[in-house]
Design a protein around this motif. Structure first.
Motif, PDB file in Angstrom:
ATOM      1  N   UNK A  81      25.810  31.342  25.710  1.00  0.00           N
ATOM      2  CA  UNK A  81      26.482  30.380  26.774  1.00  0.00           C
ATOM      3  C   UNK A  81      27.870  30.610  27.485  1.00  0.00           C
ATOM      4  N   UNK A  82      28.706  30.758  26.589  1.00  0.00           N
ATOM      5  CA  UNK A  82      30.155  31.323  26.850  1.00  0.00           C
ATOM      6  C   UNK A  82      30.844  29.814  26.946  1.00  0.00           C
ATOM      7  N   UNK A  83      31.962  29.750  27.389  1.00  0.00           N
ATOM      8  CA  UNK A  83      32.950  28.638  27.810  1.00  0.00           C
ATOM      9  C   UNK A  83      32.203  27.811  28.562  1.00  0.00           C
ATOM     10  N   UNK A  84      31.654  26.867  28.302  1.00  0.00           N
ATOM     11  CA  UNK A  84      30.908  25.882  29.411  1.00  0.00           C
ATOM     12  C   UNK A  84      31.882  24.756  29.942  1.00  0.00           C
ATOM     13  N   UNK A  85      31.378  24.441  31.295  1.00  0.00           N
ATOM     14  CA  UNK A  85      32.147  23.359  31.975  1.00  0.00           C
ATOM     15  C   UNK A  85      32.039  22.004  31.259  1.00  0.00           C
ATOM     16  N   UNK A  86      33.174  21.178  31.562  1.00  0.00           N
ATOM     17  CA  UNK A  86      33.374  20.027  31.151  1.00  0.00           C
ATOM     18  C   UNK A  86      33.513  19.066  32.258  1.00  0.00           C
ATOM     19  N   UNK A  87      34.402  19.462  33.027  1.00  0.00           N
ATOM     20  CA  UNK A  87      34.512  18.938  34.507  1.00  0.00           C
ATOM     21  C   UNK A  87      34.497  19.873  35.508  1.00  0.00           C
ATOM     22  N   UNK A  88      33.473  19.481  36.598  1.00  0.00           N
ATOM     23  CA  UNK A  88      33.101  20.478  37.424  1.00  0.00           C
ATOM     24  C   UNK A  88      34.221  20.726  38.535  1.00  0.00           C
ATOM     25  N   UNK A  89      34.162  21.592  39.537  1.00  0.00           N
ATOM     26  CA  UNK A  89      34.977  21.686  40.609  1.00  0.00           C
ATOM     27  C   UNK A  89      35.015  20.721  41.731  1.00  0.00           C
ATOM     28  N   UNK A  90      33.915  19.950  41.486  1.00  0.00           N
ATOM     29  CA  UNK A  90      33.785  18.753  42.587  1.00  0.00           C
ATOM     30  C   UNK A  90      34.464  17.742  42.060  1.00  0.00           C
ATOM     31  N   UNK A  91      34.813  17.900  40.773  1.00  0.00           N
ATOM     32  CA  UNK A  91      35.714  16.476  40.114  1.00  0.00           C
ATOM     33  C   UNK A  91      34.584  15.556  39.150  1.00  0.00           C
ATOM     34  N   UNK A  92      33.307  16.151  39.335  1.00  0.00           N
ATOM     35  CA  UNK A  92      32.350  15.273  38.553  1.00  0.00           C
ATOM     36  C   UNK A  92      32.294  15.707  36.880  1.00  0.00           C
ATOM     37  N   UNK A  93      32.003  14.961  36.141  1.00  0.00           N
ATOM     38  CA  UNK A  93      32.077  15.214  34.445  1.00  0.00           C
ATOM     39  C   UNK A  93      30.698  15.674  34.288  1.00  0.00           C
ATOM     40  N   UNK A  94      30.668  16.725  33.459  1.00  0.00           N
ATOM     41  CA  UNK A  94      29.520  17.635  32.862  1.00  0.00           C
ATOM     42  C   UNK A  94      28.648  16.745  32.030  1.00  0.00           C
ATOM     43  N   UNK A  95      27.528  16.819  31.885  1.00  0.00           N
ATOM     44  CA  UNK A  95      26.725  16.065  31.061  1.00  0.00           C
ATOM     45  C   UNK A  95      27.034  16.502  29.608  1.00  0.00           C
ATOM     46  N   UNK A  96      27.288  17.457  29.290  1.00  0.00           N
ATOM     47  CA  UNK A  96      27.615  17.801  27.768  1.00  0.00           C
ATOM     48  C   UNK A  96      28.832  16.891  27.494  1.00  0.00           C
ATOM     49  N   UNK A  97      29.894  17.006  28.290  1.00  0.00           N
ATOM     50  CA  UNK A  97      30.974  15.907  27.598  1.00  0.00           C
ATOM     51  C   UNK A  97      30.680  14.419  27.479  1.00  0.00           C
ATOM     52  N   UNK A  98      29.884  14.192  28.740  1.00  0.00           N
ATOM     53  CA  UNK A  98      29.621  12.622  28.748  1.00  0.00           C
ATOM     54  C   UNK A  98      28.827  12.175  27.863  1.00  0.00           C
ATOM     55  N   UNK A  99      27.788  13.014  27.409  1.00  0.00           N
ATOM     56  CA  UNK A  99      26.794  12.433  26.306  1.00  0.00           C
ATOM     57  C   UNK A  99      27.365  12.548  24.875  1.00  0.00           C
TER      58      UNK A  99
END
Length: 281
Positions: A152-170
């Motif tokens: 996977x590599x270093x995955x996104x926590x907060x997207x470029x559009x400012x929305x939170x990524x599912x992985x962190x939120x859950x």
């Protein structure tokens, strides 16, 4: 409905509470009123949350706190890369993205690789660390292993559009709600190692996981509106529940919904005995 029934049965079979969460962090894709429709459909099938329903879109503050913690410990960093940048970096290394798979992030903006190099941050990523297999046990699938860094590599926590990524939120919500057992569809199984990595980095307990079978369309992919899934017909809730039960390998029931659910609870208890609760990492 399959995962909803399975998780409800698991909670009832083992003396737990069944919690419903509306995972609506990807707000542009959320259809107005869909959340209430889902809750109504569940209720008509006798599946009602034992605690207040959680809407992820209301908990940005707790996600920001988790991100701040990860950044302070060197486990999160800002990233300036677009998808095009990532694809170009991989091609430069002689690598190509596998079809139907997200590109493995090559670590371009890692602090040890020079960081942003004067570019503006777009997203925040989790620093996975060095390649190493991460093993976990699913109550249905058995032992599972994934090397998050390599796969996977270093995955996104907060997207470029400012929305939170599912992985962190859950991960944050599981801890905040005291979730000990997670029952969800098998299509989310490969997300589990990323979530376990986050739990360990944040010092949070890891729930026990069970991933249910998927209902697939004629093309072999998960059934959805795009490949022929029909809207739930709740004129006959028991028929809807029986279809879900069949996918779970449970016997067909007749009569009234409450009695059918009670019989499925007993069948589930035999099929999936209680699993011990995980401890802190």
């Amino acid at each position: 409905m399959v995962a909803a029934l399975a998780s409800w049965l698991d909670a009832r079979a083992h003396g737990g509470a069944w919690l419903v969460r509306i995972e609506d962090v990807d707000t542009p894709r959320c259809v107005p009123g869909a959340d209430r429709l889902i809750l109504d459909q569940l209720a008509r099938c006798g599946l009602v949350s034992d605690e207040s329903v959680c809407w992820q879109s209301q908990h940005g503050t707790r996600y920001q706190q988790a991100l701040d913690t990860l950044a302070a410990t060197g486990r999160a960093y800002p990233c300036a890369c677009s998808r095009k940048d990532i694809e170009a970096a991989l091609l430069a290394q002689g690598l190509q993205r596998e079809r139907h798979h997200a590109a493995v992030y090559p670590g371009t903006c890692r602090p040890e690789n020079g960081g942003l190099r004067g570019r503006s941050a777009r997203a925040w990523r989790f620093h996975v660390g060095a390649p190493a297999p991460l093993a976990w046990t699913d109550r249905r699938l058995g032992t599972q292993t994934q090397d998050v860094a390599s796969d996977v590599g270093d995955f996104v926590l907060r997207r470029a559009d400012g929305l939170w990524a599912y992985q962190l939120a859950v991960v944050v919500d599981d801890a905040a709600q005291g979730i000990t057992h997670v029952v969800r569809g098998e299509d989310l199984a490969d997300n589990t190692p990323r979530q376990i990595a986050l739990q360990r980095a944040l010092g949070l307990p890891t729930p026990v996981y069970l991933h249910t079978p998927l209902v697939c369309g004629a093309n072999g992919e998960k059934l959805s509106k795009q490949n022929g899934a029909r809207a739930l017909d709740l004129n006959d809730p028991l028929a809807t529940l029986n279809a879900a039960a069949q996918a779970l390998g449970l016997p067909t029931q007749t009569g009234q919904v409450p009695e059918a659910l009670a019989r499925w609870v007993e069948a589930w208890r035999l099929k999936y005995p209680p699993a011990p609760v995980s401890t802190l990492p």
